[in-house]
Write an enzyme that holds these catalytic residues in place. Structure first.
Site, PDB file in Angstrom:
ATOM      1  N   GLU A 373       0.816  -1.223   0.000  1.00  8.48           N
ATOM      2  CA  GLU A 373       0.000   0.000   0.000  1.00  8.48           C
ATOM      3  C   GLU A 373       0.846   1.268   0.000  1.00  8.48           C
ATOM      4  O   GLU A 373       0.484   2.273   0.626  1.00  8.48           O
ATOM      5  CB  GLU A 373      -0.969  -0.001   1.180  1.00  8.48           C
ATOM      6  CG  GLU A 373      -1.948  -1.157   1.129  1.00  8.48           C
ATOM      7  CD  GLU A 373      -2.893  -1.182   2.313  1.00  8.48           C
ATOM      8  OE1 GLU A 373      -2.925  -0.194   3.088  1.00  8.48           O
ATOM      9  OE2 GLU A 373      -3.599  -2.186   2.480  1.00  8.48           O
ATOM     10  N   GLU A 469      -4.381  -9.423   1.039  1.00  8.35           N
ATOM     11  CA  GLU A 469      -4.934  -9.277   2.386  1.00  8.35           C
ATOM     12  C   GLU A 469      -6.443  -9.241   2.278  1.00  8.35           C
ATOM     13  O   GLU A 469      -6.993  -8.530   1.434  1.00  8.35           O
ATOM     14  CB  GLU A 469      -4.525  -7.949   3.043  1.00  8.35           C
ATOM     15  CG  GLU A 469      -3.210  -7.889   3.731  1.00  8.35           C
ATOM     16  CD  GLU A 469      -3.034  -6.550   4.444  1.00  8.35           C
ATOM     17  OE1 GLU A 469      -4.043  -5.817   4.621  1.00  8.35           O
ATOM     18  OE2 GLU A 469      -1.904  -6.224   4.805  1.00  8.35           O
TER      19      GLU A 469
END
Length: 534
Positions: A373, A469
């Site tokens: 991210e 995730e």
């Protein structure tokens, strides 16, 4: 068509030292609301003036005839979902309605969400900006005059002081009942075309309101214009690394060496593939090798084949690698970026790369993930991340690794940037997708939401994709229809497992009490390993 299902159909898209680990890598686990993919960029020409909707849009209609056979409403100006009132049990027939839209029109539309008692902030428009900027956004709201609720579309100018995600013009409501269905006005844009609400026959058991949505064969279905996701390409097949379709490589991207033991495949079977694992105890200190081995044995016994680790601190690779080898598991390893700027020569990156090269257990590694991210958090620009991936590939391939590479980010980062240069230097595309942060997704629909997110990012790079995730918290604040809880987590994980478990990395093995609770009060409560106990 049950009332709840009908209402849902009408909802419009809404470091190596253990002592400083908690501070250095807090962002590693901060889930936050990063599935917000709405960006304040209209897809069609938008009317920016104030538009007043139909008076009483969300007030009850007059009662139908006693026979309760048909209950049409008057013609609509635009194809907003038609509210049909069914005041008593019975069979109702709603005839087909056709509307021709001659010019692009932006209006308010009603969506609903069920929330428990408490004070809730709802609605508004979420926008993602890369730098400090000023945006002008339309937002939906309601006004009440003489007891009549009217939907209104207005605009506001909002100053975004820095890069980040902003929710503009939300409103607050107080719910006193145990649970309550509340109406959330949303912005909807309709392009020219013929819009049809098909005939519906429904049997209701209690008094209710049904919203009948329109669709169009000549224009896109009504959806927020603030989500510029391109139509995804068909999902590619599970890849081998000498074969996946991808953009032509740039001149300075080096060809990756082929694995010496054939072409490995990613993914699992039976709804299970991988689990995230970090060797941190509940107080944030590093676990010993024996404790790590105990954890990994349980994960293996649950049927998982792979562990995802994020970095090299806490002796992750020697400890987890040894445990994985003993238990017959593979690893997804990572280069973690936790601060602004991802210079290839930064001490943190250099330290992680050196640790991986010194460890060099390449037979255990199925995938290398460069950054987690980093675009969404503003730690890397696109060009910086692309250069970092090329640098890591050069370093690790020179040390003997011949497998695939990727980076992972949330959908808004993949679709909100020109990532073609990144697509050209990765083998598969990765995304983190947490349905809890989408206010309109219930635990039972978590699998569908995650699958949709994967489909979007696969289309961005035209590469096979994997969820790096996903999970659901057991405690924290409700986010619209997405409420945390033990049973809710079990439902959500079951939904994800059934939908695409073979392509996801579940987050996470245990809860993390060392973390800060975060604005959602949920950051410490994502442990789901108990749901897979053998």
């Amino acid at each position: 068509m049950k009332a709840a299902a009908a209402a849902a159909a009408a909802v419009l898209a809404v470091g190596a030292s253990a002592s400083n680990h908690r501070h250095a890598h807090q962002a590693l686990f901060e889930k936050r609301g990063h599935n917000a993919s709405e960006v304040c960029v209209p897809g069609c020409t938008t009317i920016w003036k104030t538009i007043t909707g139909e008076a009483g849009l969300w007030t009850p209609l007059p009662p139908p005839p006693a026979t309760a056979t048909a209950w049409p409403t008057g013609p609509a100006v635009v194809p907003t979902p038609i509210p049909q009132v069914c005041p008593t049990p019975g069979t109702y027939t709603f005839p087909a309605t056709t509307i021709v839209v001659t010019e692009t029109t932006t209006v308010c539309a009603a969506s609903t969400t069920v929330v428990p008692s408490g004070t809730w902030t709802l609605g508004g428009v979420t926008t993602v900006v890369e730098t400090a900027t000023t945006v002008v956004c339309p937002y939906a709201t309601t006004k009440t005059e003489n007891g009549v609720v009217t939907s209104v579309l207005e605009t506001t100018t909002y100053v975004c002081p820095s890069a980040g995600t902003y929710t503009i013009a939300p409103y607050t409501t107080i719910v006193t009942a145990a649970t309550e269905t509340v109406v959330v006005p949303v912005v909807s844009t309709y392009c020219p075309g013929t819009w049809t609400a098909p005939a519906v026959v429904t049997v209701v058991e209690t008094a209710t309101v049904i919203y009948c949505p329109f669709s169009s064969s000549e224009a896109p279905a009504p959806a927020p214009t603030w989500a510029p996701a391109p139509p995804p390409a068909p999902a590619p097949a599970v890849p081998t690394w000498d074969a996946p379709p991808k953009p032509a490589p740039t001149e300075d991207s080096k060809p990756k060496p082929k694995p010496e033991t054939g072409s490995p495949k990613l993914g699992g079977s039976g709804g299970k593939w991988a689990m995230t694992y970090t060797p941190y105890a509940h107080d944030g200190q590093c676990k010993g090798a024996d404790e790590v081995l105990s954890d990994v044995k349980k994960i293996a016994a649950a049927g998982f084949t792979t562990l995802r680790v994020y970095s090299t601190d806490c002796g992750t690779l020697p400890k987890v690698g040894a445990a994985a080898k003993e238990c017959g598991l593979s690893l997804i390893i990572g280069i973690f970026i936790g601060e602004v700027g991802c210079d290839n020569a930064s001490p943190d990156v250099a330290e992680q790369v050196s640790a991986i090269k010194a460890w060099a257990e390449w037979d255990l590694v199925k995938l290398v993930v460069v950054a987690n991210e980093a675009l969404f958090n503003g730690f890397c620009s696109v060009s910086q991340l692309r250069d970092l991936i090329v640098h890591v590939k050069s370093e690790l391939s020179g040390a003997g690794y011949g497998g695939p590479y990727t980076t992972t980010d949330v959908v808004s980062a993949w679709i909100g940037n020109d990532v073609s240069s990144i697509c050209s230097v990765i083998d598969v595309v990765g995304t983190n997708a947490h349905a809890y942060f989408n206010a309109g997704t219930t635990p039972a629909d978590a699998g569908k939401f995650v699958a949709g997110q994967l489909s979007i990012v696969e289309g961005v790079c035209n590469l096979p994709g994997y969820i790096m995730e996903t999970g659901w918290p057991t405690s924290g604040n409700c986010n619209g229809a997405a409420c945390p809880g033990v049973s809710e987590q079990a439902t959500a994980i079951s939904s994800i497992k059934a939908e695409l478990g073979e392509k996801v990395v579940f987050f996470s093995y245990t809860d993390d009490p060392w973390k800060k609770p975060g604005s959602c009060n949920c950051e410490q409560h994502w442990g789901c390993g108990q749901l897979f106990s053998a």
